[in-house]
Design a protein around this motif. Sequence first.
Motif, PDB file in Angstrom:
ATOM      1  N   ASN A   1      -9.136  -2.828   7.447  1.00 19.17           N
ATOM      2  CA  ASN A   1      -9.364  -2.143   6.178  1.00 19.17           C
ATOM      3  C   ASN A   1      -8.474  -2.694   5.064  1.00 19.17           C
ATOM      4  O   ASN A   1      -8.862  -2.722   3.895  1.00 19.17           O
ATOM      5  CB  ASN A   1      -9.101  -0.635   6.328  1.00 19.17           C
ATOM      6  N   ALA A   2      -7.268  -3.130   5.440  1.00 19.13           N
ATOM      7  CA  ALA A   2      -6.327  -3.620   4.434  1.00 19.13           C
ATOM      8  C   ALA A   2      -6.470  -5.117   4.166  1.00 19.13           C
ATOM      9  O   ALA A   2      -5.867  -5.640   3.231  1.00 19.13           O
ATOM     10  CB  ALA A   2      -4.885  -3.330   4.895  1.00 19.13           C
ATOM     11  N   ALA A   3      -7.268  -5.815   4.986  1.00 23.54           N
ATOM     12  CA  ALA A   3      -7.386  -7.270   4.866  1.00 23.54           C
ATOM     13  C   ALA A   3      -8.184  -7.661   3.624  1.00 23.54           C
ATOM     14  O   ALA A   3      -9.104  -6.950   3.215  1.00 23.54           O
ATOM     15  CB  ALA A   3      -8.063  -7.842   6.104  1.00 23.54           C
ATOM     16  N   PRO A   4      -7.856  -8.791   3.002  1.00 23.39           N
ATOM     17  CA  PRO A   4      -8.673  -9.308   1.904  1.00 23.39           C
ATOM     18  C   PRO A   4     -10.096  -9.587   2.387  1.00 23.39           C
ATOM     19  O   PRO A   4     -10.303 -10.053   3.503  1.00 23.39           O
ATOM     20  CB  PRO A   4      -7.960 -10.619   1.514  1.00 23.39           C
ATOM     21  N   LYS A   5     -11.072  -9.308   1.542  1.00 22.53           N
ATOM     22  CA  LYS A   5     -12.468  -9.400   1.955  1.00 22.53           C
ATOM     23  C   LYS A   5     -12.882 -10.811   2.363  1.00 22.53           C
ATOM     24  O   LYS A   5     -13.717 -10.990   3.225  1.00 22.53           O
ATOM     25  CB  LYS A   5     -13.381  -8.903   0.820  1.00 22.53           C
ATOM     26  N   ASN A   6     -12.295 -11.803   1.741  1.00 19.41           N
ATOM     27  CA  ASN A   6     -12.686 -13.175   2.049  1.00 19.41           C
ATOM     28  C   ASN A   6     -11.940 -13.755   3.247  1.00 19.41           C
ATOM     29  O   ASN A   6     -12.097 -14.931   3.559  1.00 19.41           O
ATOM     30  CB  ASN A   6     -12.476 -14.068   0.828  1.00 19.41           C
TER      31      ASN A   6
ATOM     32  N   ALA B   1      -9.091 -10.387  11.563  1.00 20.12           N
ATOM     33  CA  ALA B   1      -9.665  -9.784  12.763  1.00 20.12           C
ATOM     34  C   ALA B   1      -9.097 -10.413  14.028  1.00 20.12           C
ATOM     35  O   ALA B   1      -9.061  -9.768  15.084  1.00 20.12           O
ATOM     36  CB  ALA B   1     -11.184  -9.927  12.749  1.00 20.12           C
ATOM     37  N   MET B   2      -8.662 -11.668  13.949  1.00 11.92           N
ATOM     38  CA  MET B   2      -8.139 -12.329  15.154  1.00 11.92           C
ATOM     39  C   MET B   2      -6.687 -11.965  15.421  1.00 11.92           C
ATOM     40  O   MET B   2      -6.178 -12.203  16.514  1.00 11.92           O
ATOM     41  CB  MET B   2      -8.308 -13.854  15.041  1.00 11.92           C
TER      42      MET B   2
ATOM     43  N   ILE C   1       0.861  -1.160   0.000  1.00  8.92           N
ATOM     44  CA  ILE C   1       0.000   0.000   0.000  1.00  8.92           C
ATOM     45  C   ILE C   1       0.902   1.215   0.000  1.00  8.92           C
ATOM     46  O   ILE C   1       1.786   1.349   0.835  1.00  8.92           O
ATOM     47  CB  ILE C   1      -0.900   0.001   1.257  1.00  8.92           C
ATOM     48  N   ASP C   2       0.697   2.146  -0.938  1.00  7.70           N
ATOM     49  CA  ASP C   2       1.556   3.315  -1.069  1.00  7.70           C
ATOM     50  C   ASP C   2       0.995   4.459  -0.242  1.00  7.70           C
ATOM     51  O   ASP C   2      -0.201   4.675  -0.179  1.00  7.70           O
ATOM     52  CB  ASP C   2       1.650   3.762  -2.528  1.00  7.70           C
ATOM     53  N   ASN C   3       1.884   5.235   0.352  1.00 14.52           N
ATOM     54  CA  ASN C   3       1.434   6.454   1.010  1.00 14.52           C
ATOM     55  C   ASN C   3       1.848   7.656   0.157  1.00 14.52           C
ATOM     56  O   ASN C   3       2.507   7.526  -0.856  1.00 14.52           O
ATOM     57  CB  ASN C   3       2.002   6.552   2.441  1.00 14.52           C
ATOM     58  N   HIS C   4       1.393   8.843   0.595  1.00 17.62           N
ATOM     59  CA  HIS C   4       1.644  10.030  -0.205  1.00 17.62           C
ATOM     60  C   HIS C   4       3.110  10.416  -0.209  1.00 17.62           C
ATOM     61  O   HIS C   4       3.555  11.212  -1.021  1.00 17.62           O
ATOM     62  CB  HIS C   4       0.795  11.191   0.326  1.00 17.62           C
ATOM     63  N   ALA C   5       3.884   9.862   0.737  1.00 17.53           N
ATOM     64  CA  ALA C   5       5.314  10.169   0.786  1.00 17.53           C
ATOM     65  C   ALA C   5       6.120   9.129   0.028  1.00 17.53           C
ATOM     66  O   ALA C   5       7.328   9.088   0.132  1.00 17.53           O
ATOM     67  CB  ALA C   5       5.781  10.239   2.242  1.00 17.53           C
ATOM     68  N   SER C   6       5.439   8.275  -0.749  1.00 18.68           N
ATOM     69  CA  SER C   6       6.061   7.253  -1.592  1.00 18.68           C
ATOM     70  C   SER C   6       6.765   6.181  -0.794  1.00 18.68           C
ATOM     71  O   SER C   6       7.637   5.497  -1.297  1.00 18.68           O
ATOM     72  CB  SER C   6       7.059   7.902  -2.583  1.00 18.68           C
ATOM     73  N   ARG C   7       6.406   6.047   0.475  1.00 20.51           N
ATOM     74  CA  ARG C   7       6.959   4.962   1.267  1.00 20.51           C
ATOM     75  C   ARG C   7       5.989   3.794   1.209  1.00 20.51           C
ATOM     76  O   ARG C   7       4.785   3.948   1.342  1.00 20.51           O
ATOM     77  CB  ARG C   7       7.157   5.396   2.732  1.00 20.51           C
ATOM     78  N   HIS C   8       6.511   2.606   1.013  1.00 19.60           N
ATOM     79  CA  HIS C   8       5.686   1.417   0.883  1.00 19.60           C
ATOM     80  C   HIS C   8       5.475   0.777   2.248  1.00 19.60           C
ATOM     81  O   HIS C   8       6.414   0.623   3.028  1.00 19.60           O
ATOM     82  CB  HIS C   8       6.339   0.414  -0.068  1.00 19.60           C
ATOM     83  N   VAL C   9       4.248   0.406   2.528  1.00 17.76           N
ATOM     84  CA  VAL C   9       3.908  -0.297   3.749  1.00 17.76           C
ATOM     85  C   VAL C   9       3.248  -1.597   3.358  1.00 17.76           C
ATOM     86  O   VAL C   9       2.198  -1.618   2.726  1.00 17.76           O
ATOM     87  CB  VAL C   9       2.952   0.532   4.638  1.00 17.76           C
ATOM     88  N   THR C  10       3.870  -2.700   3.706  1.00 21.55           N
ATOM     89  CA  THR C  10       3.349  -4.008   3.316  1.00 21.55           C
ATOM     90  C   THR C  10       2.381  -4.536   4.359  1.00 21.55           C
ATOM     91  O   THR C  10       2.371  -4.083   5.509  1.00 21.55           O
ATOM     92  CB  THR C  10       4.498  -5.015   3.141  1.00 21.55           C
ATOM     93  N   MET C  11       1.590  -5.500   3.943  1.00 21.38           N
ATOM     94  CA  MET C  11       0.690  -6.156   4.888  1.00 21.38           C
ATOM     95  C   MET C  11       1.481  -6.839   5.997  1.00 21.38           C
ATOM     96  O   MET C  11       1.055  -6.878   7.158  1.00 21.38           O
ATOM     97  CB  MET C  11      -0.182  -7.171   4.146  1.00 21.38           C
ATOM     98  N   ASP C  12       2.653  -7.368   5.660  1.00 23.01           N
ATOM     99  CA  ASP C  12       3.505  -7.982   6.682  1.00 23.01           C
ATOM    100  C   ASP C  12       3.864  -6.976   7.768  1.00 23.01           C
ATOM    101  O   ASP C  12       3.876  -7.303   8.960  1.00 23.01           O
ATOM    102  CB  ASP C  12       4.794  -8.519   6.057  1.00 23.01           C
TER     103      ASP C  12
ATOM    104  N   LEU D   1      -4.926   0.858  15.021  1.00 23.58           N
ATOM    105  CA  LEU D   1      -4.177  -0.043  14.154  1.00 23.58           C
ATOM    106  C   LEU D   1      -4.998  -1.265  13.755  1.00 23.58           C
ATOM    107  O   LEU D   1      -4.843  -1.799  12.654  1.00 23.58           O
ATOM    108  CB  LEU D   1      -2.889  -0.491  14.847  1.00 23.58           C
ATOM    109  N   THR D   2      -5.872  -1.707  14.651  1.00 25.26           N
ATOM    110  CA  THR D   2      -6.718  -2.848  14.304  1.00 25.26           C
ATOM    111  C   THR D   2      -7.657  -2.506  13.161  1.00 25.26           C
ATOM    112  O   THR D   2      -7.949  -3.350  12.307  1.00 25.26           O
ATOM    113  CB  THR D   2      -7.541  -3.298  15.522  1.00 25.26           C
ATOM    114  N   LEU D   3      -8.127  -1.258  13.141  1.00 19.38           N
ATOM    115  CA  LEU D   3      -8.994  -0.840  12.029  1.00 19.38           C
ATOM    116  C   LEU D   3      -8.201  -0.766  10.731  1.00 19.38           C
ATOM    117  O   LEU D   3      -8.707  -1.114   9.658  1.00 19.38           O
ATOM    118  CB  LEU D   3      -9.623   0.519  12.344  1.00 19.38           C
ATOM    119  N   GLN D   4      -6.951  -0.295  10.808  1.00 18.93           N
ATOM    120  CA  GLN D   4      -6.109  -0.282   9.619  1.00 18.93           C
ATOM    121  C   GLN D   4      -5.914  -1.689   9.082  1.00 18.93           C
ATOM    122  O   GLN D   4      -5.945  -1.913   7.872  1.00 18.93           O
ATOM    123  CB  GLN D   4      -4.750   0.357   9.946  1.00 18.93           C
TER     124      GLN D   4
END
Length: 422
Positions: A146-151, A157-158, A4-15, A140-143
């Motif tokens: 929000n980033a989790a795959p829908k399925n 959530a756990m 996921i890209d931020n406006h400062a071009s820093r990459h934040v991975t799901m990991d 952070l839990t909401l983040q």
Amino acid sequence: MTTIDNHASRHVTMDEIVTTVIMARVTDFFGFFVYAIASAIVFPQLFFPNFDPVTGTMLSFLLFSLAFIARPVAGLLGRRVQRRLGRQWKVVAALMILGTSTVAIGLLPGYEKAGVAAPLLLAVMRFLQGIGLGGAWDGLTLQLQNAAPKNRNGFYAMIPQLGGPLGFVVAASLYFVLTGFLTDAEFMQFGWRFAFFAVFAVNVVALFARIRLLEADFGGDRAPLQSAPFRELLDTQWRPIVVSTFLPLASYALFHMVTVFPLAYALLYTDQPISNILLYQLMGAILGVFGVIMSGILADRIGRQTVLWISTSLIVLLCLSIGTLESAPWVFILLGFLLLGFAYGQASAIVPNRFPAEFRYSGTAVATNLSWLFGAAFAPLAGLVLTNAFGLWAAALYLLSGVIVTSVTLYLFQRWTRRQLA
């Protein structure tokens, strides 16, 4: 892995999100359980030696509840700080209060040296811990959701819930080592204090990772991470707040009945060595980790509400085993931790998505603090009072009260959801 890209071009991975969320929650619960365990095995003797052991433990558990009473207050104060300085500085300020008060507890003199000032100072520091815990709500839990795959919503959530059993593993391991290598006199004089100093050191390390992720801009809709006007929140979102508050009560009541209560019961009513109870709890907490993971896997297959119905029903059966604390405490402890993980894994994840995006952050924060207050704050005290008055079987009544509240709330929530769909 998705990036996921931020406006400062820093990459934040799901990991990175997952790692930071787990780290943050483990450190939060580590400090939480360091105090909780000490409230059962240290503070009654150190701060209330002029009372009989049962009364001293009750007074210690009364101070234990102060942090939960402070959390809703901290949430209101944190809203003002966040509005003026931003979410990052609010979290930094809250964690500094939490860290400072935690170290201060480790430095407090006992009743024999400071008299009545000692428990009064402990009460103040415990209240400040609650201010820090309540104000450190970071979303952070909401983040993560929000980033989790829908399925795979149930599985993701756990992930934050793993912090509970893992944090207990760290705290109980530390006390297990301290009680094993030190004499009783050495442990009471200085050994227990190292646990509180360790909390501060761990929190400082985790803070940098948490702030780094808080500063990231994940793009897209930022509404789920914004604070909403409080009056408008209560006027329009009172129903999901109430549901979110009372839905997890069965698991929150169980939380302290398998972590804190067995320690106090063993010291007061049995000849079981405290090291044995800590060892059983360490083994149980590992089972609790598997329970949390199992809840996520099953939630994606059969639904979160079904998982919650099953886990809540099983708590009723667990109540029948509470008598084993007398002669075979490992039975109740191991089963209790496994069921705790299963129940806690999804209990607080059902409602947040029912909030509109602009109220999700504030609504979840308010409900989380209220849930801990109503569900967990007085669990050790209630269990001990009931046991002292009527016997061990009566402590199960507190668990049953949580089951009733969760069951009624889940039933009403399902009716409300069906009406919305209709």
